[in-house]
Design a protein around this motif. Sequence first.
Motif, PDB file in Angstrom:
ATOM      1  N   ASP A 180       0.831  -1.198   0.000  1.00 31.63           N
ATOM      2  CA  ASP A 180       0.000   0.000   0.000  1.00 31.63           C
ATOM      3  C   ASP A 180       0.871   1.255   0.000  1.00 31.63           C
ATOM      4  O   ASP A 180       0.556   2.249  -0.657  1.00 31.63           O
ATOM      5  N   GLY A 181       1.992   1.198   0.736  1.00 30.41           N
ATOM      6  CA  GLY A 181       2.894   2.354   0.747  1.00 30.41           C
ATOM      7  C   GLY A 181       3.510   2.637  -0.605  1.00 30.41           C
ATOM      8  O   GLY A 181       3.788   3.795  -0.937  1.00 30.41           O
ATOM      9  N   VAL A 182       3.710   1.608  -1.418  1.00 28.27           N
ATOM     10  CA  VAL A 182       4.294   1.786  -2.740  1.00 28.27           C
ATOM     11  C   VAL A 182       3.240   2.191  -3.767  1.00 28.27           C
ATOM     12  O   VAL A 182       3.476   3.053  -4.620  1.00 28.27           O
ATOM     13  N   THR A 183       2.077   1.570  -3.695  1.00 25.50           N
ATOM     14  CA  THR A 183       1.082   1.731  -4.766  1.00 25.50           C
ATOM     15  C   THR A 183      -0.101   2.603  -4.400  1.00 25.50           C
ATOM     16  O   THR A 183      -0.820   3.070  -5.287  1.00 25.50           O
ATOM     17  N   GLY A 184      -0.352   2.797  -3.089  1.00 30.20           N
ATOM     18  CA  GLY A 184      -1.541   3.529  -2.671  1.00 30.20           C
ATOM     19  C   GLY A 184      -2.832   2.820  -3.021  1.00 30.20           C
ATOM     20  O   GLY A 184      -3.872   3.457  -3.188  1.00 30.20           O
ATOM     21  N   CYS A 185      -2.777   1.484  -3.113  1.00 30.45           N
ATOM     22  CA  CYS A 185      -3.948   0.731  -3.588  1.00 30.45           C
ATOM     23  C   CYS A 185      -4.977   0.458  -2.498  1.00 30.45           C
ATOM     24  O   CYS A 185      -6.085   0.006  -2.791  1.00 30.45           O
ATOM     25  N   GLY A 186      -4.632   0.714  -1.242  1.00 31.18           N
ATOM     26  CA  GLY A 186      -5.536   0.397  -0.144  1.00 31.18           C
ATOM     27  C   GLY A 186      -5.204  -0.960   0.459  1.00 31.18           C
ATOM     28  O   GLY A 186      -4.700  -1.851  -0.231  1.00 31.18           O
ATOM     29  N   GLU A 222      -7.029  -3.524   1.608  1.00 29.88           N
ATOM     30  CA  GLU A 222      -7.720  -4.739   1.174  1.00 29.88           C
ATOM     31  C   GLU A 222      -7.124  -5.273  -0.124  1.00 29.88           C
ATOM     32  O   GLU A 222      -6.857  -6.473  -0.257  1.00 29.88           O
ATOM     33  N   LEU A 223      -6.911  -4.383  -1.085  1.00 25.82           N
ATOM     34  CA  LEU A 223      -6.322  -4.817  -2.346  1.00 25.82           C
ATOM     35  C   LEU A 223      -4.878  -5.257  -2.139  1.00 25.82           C
ATOM     36  O   LEU A 223      -4.406  -6.208  -2.784  1.00 25.82           O
ATOM     37  N   ALA A 224      -4.171  -4.592  -1.231  1.00 20.51           N
ATOM     38  CA  ALA A 224      -2.779  -4.948  -0.951  1.00 20.51           C
ATOM     39  C   ALA A 224      -2.676  -6.357  -0.378  1.00 20.51           C
ATOM     40  O   ALA A 224      -1.743  -7.101  -0.697  1.00 20.51           O
ATOM     41  N   VAL A 225      -3.621  -6.747   0.472  1.00 21.39           N
ATOM     42  CA  VAL A 225      -3.635  -8.105   1.014  1.00 21.39           C
ATOM     43  C   VAL A 225      -3.825  -9.112  -0.112  1.00 21.39           C
ATOM     44  O   VAL A 225      -3.127 -10.136  -0.187  1.00 21.39           O
ATOM     45  N   ALA A 226      -4.772  -8.833  -1.011  1.00 26.10           N
ATOM     46  CA  ALA A 226      -5.008  -9.729  -2.147  1.00 26.10           C
ATOM     47  C   ALA A 226      -3.767  -9.819  -3.031  1.00 26.10           C
ATOM     48  O   ALA A 226      -3.406 -10.903  -3.507  1.00 26.10           O
ATOM     49  N   ALA A 227      -3.102  -8.690  -3.241  1.00 26.43           N
ATOM     50  CA  ALA A 227      -1.901  -8.677  -4.072  1.00 26.43           C
ATOM     51  C   ALA A 227      -0.784  -9.487  -3.425  1.00 26.43           C
ATOM     52  O   ALA A 227      -0.033 -10.201  -4.106  1.00 26.43           O
ATOM     53  N   ALA A 228      -0.652  -9.382  -2.112  1.00 24.26           N
ATOM     54  CA  ALA A 228       0.371 -10.158  -1.400  1.00 24.26           C
ATOM     55  C   ALA A 228       0.138 -11.654  -1.581  1.00 24.26           C
ATOM     56  O   ALA A 228       1.064 -12.416  -1.883  1.00 24.26           O
ATOM     57  N   HIS A 229      -1.104 -12.089  -1.407  1.00 23.35           N
ATOM     58  CA  HIS A 229      -1.410 -13.516  -1.576  1.00 23.35           C
ATOM     59  C   HIS A 229      -1.116 -13.971  -3.004  1.00 23.35           C
ATOM     60  O   HIS A 229      -0.601 -15.078  -3.227  1.00 23.35           O
ATOM     61  N   ALA A 230      -1.447 -13.132  -3.979  1.00 17.90           N
ATOM     62  CA  ALA A 230      -1.174 -13.489  -5.374  1.00 17.90           C
ATOM     63  C   ALA A 230       0.326 -13.621  -5.618  1.00 17.90           C
ATOM     64  O   ALA A 230       0.782 -14.544  -6.309  1.00 17.90           O
TER      65      ALA A 230
END
Length: 213
Positions: free
Chosen positions: A147-153, A155-163
């Motif tokens: 989230d600090g890098v992308t500002g995506c929020g 919830e989306l950051a958690v999904a991105a981490a799992h992916a």
Amino acid sequence: MGAVPTQRARADRQARRHRRDEILSAAAPLFARHGFHGVSVDDLGAATGTSGPALYRHFRSKEEVLAELLLGVSERLLEGGVRRAAAAPSPADALDSLVSFHVDFALGEPDVITVQARDLANLPPEARRKVRSLQHRYVSVWATVIDGVTGCGKELAVAAAHAAFGLMNSTPHSARLPRHEMRAVLQSMALGALRSAGSVAGRPARPPAAPPD
């Protein structure tokens, strides 16, 4: 006179710890190859050059071997992730460091990845809860950085981490190249995927800070 027993006790503890580590190192490839239920205590003993019953001097059960194996790796990942994130001078540097850290783990311990994915349900309930808690905390470290890098929020950051974990943890099946090449592939792909998370939320990734002149 009192120092001798103390030194002996310390040496005994170190020897027991070393023996436990040997058993855990032998258990990971056996569990990965044959599954938890396909490995007996005698198999573990044979892999460590001892009798199966002798393992009970170090672990109360085969389930305890599995629990220590998976708890140990979850603790190491969380500790390493927290340390990497805290030491980085910027979120972008933290993301690079986290990816590098996890890729090294994935390439170094593919057997553990297989065991964790397949045999987590075979843990006793309390151990399974502890592993899940450690995993959630590890994901949270990543999500904060993403989230600090992308500002995506968050919830989306958690999904991105799992992916990204799915990509990096593919090593039991994908590691067909020499290690240095596979490392470069995984690191480049994971970073590219994670940095694109901001575009999903309509926010391009923040570029890394320019190096000082």
